[in-house]
Design a protein around this motif. Structure first.
Motif, PDB file in Angstrom:
ATOM      1  N   THR A  28       0.583  -1.286   0.057  1.00 50.43           N
ATOM      2  CA  THR A  28       0.106   0.143   0.005  1.00 50.43           C
ATOM      3  C   THR A  28       0.791   1.245  -0.068  1.00 50.43           C
ATOM      4  O   THR A  28       0.258   2.447  -0.279  1.00 50.43           O
ATOM      5  N   VAL A  29       2.010   1.307   0.373  1.00 41.40           N
ATOM      6  CA  VAL A  29       2.892   2.442   0.450  1.00 41.40           C
ATOM      7  C   VAL A  29       4.127   2.334  -0.423  1.00 41.40           C
ATOM      8  O   VAL A  29       4.345   3.229  -1.253  1.00 41.40           O
ATOM      9  N   THR A  59      16.948   4.537  -8.818  1.00 38.02           N
ATOM     10  CA  THR A  59      18.227   5.267  -8.381  1.00 38.02           C
ATOM     11  C   THR A  59      18.313   5.471  -6.789  1.00 38.02           C
ATOM     12  O   THR A  59      17.204   5.074  -6.142  1.00 38.02           O
ATOM     13  N   LEU A  60      19.334   5.789  -6.457  1.00 38.82           N
ATOM     14  CA  LEU A  60      19.594   5.919  -4.808  1.00 38.82           C
ATOM     15  C   LEU A  60      18.737   7.020  -4.456  1.00 38.82           C
ATOM     16  O   LEU A  60      18.112   6.909  -3.261  1.00 38.82           O
ATOM     17  N   GLU A  61      18.683   8.227  -5.305  1.00 42.63           N
ATOM     18  CA  GLU A  61      17.814   9.309  -4.871  1.00 42.63           C
ATOM     19  C   GLU A  61      16.233   8.967  -4.752  1.00 42.63           C
ATOM     20  O   GLU A  61      15.633   9.654  -3.958  1.00 42.63           O
ATOM     21  N   ASN A  62      15.577   7.944  -5.582  1.00 43.96           N
ATOM     22  CA  ASN A  62      14.489   7.531  -5.445  1.00 43.96           C
ATOM     23  C   ASN A  62      14.088   7.111  -4.002  1.00 43.96           C
ATOM     24  O   ASN A  62      13.036   7.320  -3.572  1.00 43.96           O
ATOM     25  N   HIS A  63      15.150   6.369  -3.389  1.00 45.14           N
ATOM     26  CA  HIS A  63      14.863   5.952  -1.945  1.00 45.14           C
ATOM     27  C   HIS A  63      15.403   7.094  -1.001  1.00 45.14           C
ATOM     28  O   HIS A  63      14.447   7.518  -0.205  1.00 45.14           O
ATOM     29  N   THR A  64      16.591   7.783  -1.054  1.00 45.24           N
ATOM     30  CA  THR A  64      17.060   8.651   0.013  1.00 45.24           C
ATOM     31  C   THR A  64      16.283   9.917   0.109  1.00 45.24           C
ATOM     32  O   THR A  64      16.061  10.728   0.959  1.00 45.24           O
ATOM     33  N   VAL A  65      15.939  10.375  -1.029  1.00 43.95           N
ATOM     34  CA  VAL A  65      15.251  11.763  -1.442  1.00 43.95           C
ATOM     35  C   VAL A  65      13.726  11.786  -1.446  1.00 43.95           C
ATOM     36  O   VAL A  65      12.943  12.015  -0.760  1.00 43.95           O
ATOM     37  N   ASP A  66      13.278  11.073  -2.618  1.00 45.73           N
ATOM     38  CA  ASP A  66      11.943  10.862  -3.119  1.00 45.73           C
ATOM     39  C   ASP A  66      11.154  10.183  -2.178  1.00 45.73           C
ATOM     40  O   ASP A  66      10.025  10.699  -1.689  1.00 45.73           O
ATOM     41  N   PHE A  67      11.635   9.378  -1.508  1.00 44.01           N
ATOM     42  CA  PHE A  67      10.625   8.542  -0.635  1.00 44.01           C
ATOM     43  C   PHE A  67      11.032   8.918   0.845  1.00 44.01           C
ATOM     44  O   PHE A  67      10.118   9.200   1.719  1.00 44.01           O
ATOM     45  N   ARG A  68      12.076   8.925   1.256  1.00 46.41           N
ATOM     46  CA  ARG A  68      12.599   9.039   2.811  1.00 46.41           C
ATOM     47  C   ARG A  68      11.992  10.641   2.924  1.00 46.41           C
ATOM     48  O   ARG A  68      11.680  10.929   4.250  1.00 46.41           O
ATOM     49  N   GLU A  69      12.011  11.629   2.168  1.00 44.57           N
ATOM     50  CA  GLU A  69      11.521  12.918   2.568  1.00 44.57           C
ATOM     51  C   GLU A  69       9.996  13.326   2.096  1.00 44.57           C
ATOM     52  O   GLU A  69       9.741  14.290   2.213  1.00 44.57           O
ATOM     53  N   SER A  70       9.328  11.923   1.782  1.00 47.10           N
ATOM     54  CA  SER A  70       8.218  12.278   1.513  1.00 47.10           C
ATOM     55  C   SER A  70       6.817  11.942   2.767  1.00 47.10           C
ATOM     56  O   SER A  70       7.653  11.276   3.702  1.00 47.10           O
ATOM     57  N   PRO A  71       5.750  12.092   2.740  1.00 47.69           N
ATOM     58  CA  PRO A  71       5.008  11.800   3.479  1.00 47.69           C
ATOM     59  C   PRO A  71       4.823  10.308   3.669  1.00 47.69           C
ATOM     60  O   PRO A  71       4.422   9.695   4.751  1.00 47.69           O
ATOM     61  N   ALA A  72       4.898   9.538   2.506  1.00 44.88           N
ATOM     62  CA  ALA A  72       4.869   8.162   2.577  1.00 44.88           C
ATOM     63  C   ALA A  72       5.827   7.604   3.579  1.00 44.88           C
ATOM     64  O   ALA A  72       5.509   6.385   4.103  1.00 44.88           O
ATOM     65  N   PHE A  73       6.979   7.966   3.761  1.00 40.50           N
ATOM     66  CA  PHE A  73       7.830   7.495   4.780  1.00 40.50           C
ATOM     67  C   PHE A  73       7.290   7.539   6.257  1.00 40.50           C
ATOM     68  O   PHE A  73       7.441   6.259   6.636  1.00 40.50           O
ATOM     69  N   GLY A  74       6.500   8.587   6.544  1.00 37.91           N
ATOM     70  CA  GLY A  74       5.951   8.497   7.952  1.00 37.91           C
ATOM     71  C   GLY A  74       4.814   7.382   8.034  1.00 37.91           C
ATOM     72  O   GLY A  74       4.587   6.810   8.741  1.00 37.91           O
ATOM     73  N   ILE A  79       3.332   1.955  10.145  1.00 38.03           N
ATOM     74  CA  ILE A  79       2.825   0.346   9.897  1.00 38.03           C
ATOM     75  C   ILE A  79       3.909  -0.434  10.303  1.00 38.03           C
ATOM     76  O   ILE A  79       3.707  -1.478  11.273  1.00 38.03           O
ATOM     77  N   VAL A  80       5.130  -0.379  10.202  1.00 32.96           N
ATOM     78  CA  VAL A  80       6.217  -1.237  10.672  1.00 32.96           C
ATOM     79  C   VAL A  80       6.953  -0.847  11.938  1.00 32.96           C
ATOM     80  O   VAL A  80       7.516  -1.872  12.557  1.00 32.96           O
ATOM     81  N   GLY A  81       7.180   0.175  12.115  1.00 29.86           N
ATOM     82  CA  GLY A  81       7.812   0.835  13.258  1.00 29.86           C
ATOM     83  C   GLY A  81       7.632   0.377  14.642  1.00 29.86           C
ATOM     84  O   GLY A  81       8.455  -0.119  15.375  1.00 29.86           O
ATOM     85  N   PRO A  82       6.402   0.239  14.882  1.00 32.08           N
ATOM     86  CA  PRO A  82       5.971  -0.283  16.071  1.00 32.08           C
ATOM     87  C   PRO A  82       6.309  -1.700  16.645  1.00 32.08           C
ATOM     88  O   PRO A  82       6.284  -2.001  17.669  1.00 32.08           O
ATOM     89  N   PHE A  83       6.886  -2.418  15.616  1.00 25.67           N
ATOM     90  CA  PHE A  83       7.400  -3.766  15.824  1.00 25.67           C
ATOM     91  C   PHE A  83       8.732  -3.944  16.086  1.00 25.67           C
ATOM     92  O   PHE A  83       9.217  -4.746  16.441  1.00 25.67           O
ATOM     93  N   PHE A  84       9.558  -2.904  15.731  1.00 30.63           N
ATOM     94  CA  PHE A  84      11.045  -3.000  15.825  1.00 30.63           C
ATOM     95  C   PHE A  84      11.602  -2.839  17.337  1.00 30.63           C
ATOM     96  O   PHE A  84      11.100  -2.047  18.085  1.00 30.63           O
TER      97      PHE A  84
END
Length: 100
Positions: A28-29, A59-74, A79-84
Motif C-alpha cells: 500500500t505504501v 536510483t539511490l535518490e528515489n529512496h534517500t530523497v523521493d521516498f525518505r523525504e515524503s509523507p509516505a515514509f511516515g 505501519i512497521v515501526g511499532p514492531f522494531f
C-alpha cells in the motif's frame, strides 16, 4: 538499479503481526513510491525475529530523497515501526555480477 537492504530486528513473539504489517506496508505504501521496482522479505530461520527487507530502486535518490523525504515514509514507519526492537540497519548496493 539500486538494492536497499534493511536488517530488521522485531520484538519477540510479534512475528505473525509483523508478517501481515510488512506485507501491507509494501503493497500500500512502498510499491507506489517513485522509482520502486520490486521488493522481497526474507525471514530468519535461526533468528525468527530477524528479517531482511530488500527493495529495488531505480536510483539511490528515489529512496534517500523521493521516498525518505515524503509523507509516505511516515506512513510506512507507522505501519512497521511499532514492531522494531531496535532501529533498522539500512545500506545500499549496486550490482557487481549475476550468475544463474
Amino acid at each position: 538499479m539500486i538494492l536497499e537492504l534493511a536488517d530488521l530486528q522485531i520484538q519477540p513473539g510479534r512475528q505473525a503481526e509483523f508478517d501481515a504489517a510488512i506485507e501491507h506496508g509494501l503493497r500500500t505504501v512502498i510499491s507506489k513510491a517513485k522509482g520502486f521496482s520490486g521488493a522481497k522479505v526474507q525471514k530468519g530461520i535461526e533468528s525468527p525475529e530477524r528479517y531482511l527487507l530488500m527493495i529495488q530502486w531505480a536510483t539511490l535518490e528515489n529512496h534517500t530523497v523521493d521516498f525518505r523525504e515524503s509523507p509516505a515514509f511516515g506512513e510506512w514507519r507507522a505501519i512497521v515501526g511499532p514492531f522494531f526492537a531496535r532501529p533498522p540497519v539500512v545500506e545500499h548496493f549496486g550490482l557487481l555480477t549475476t550468475v544463474e
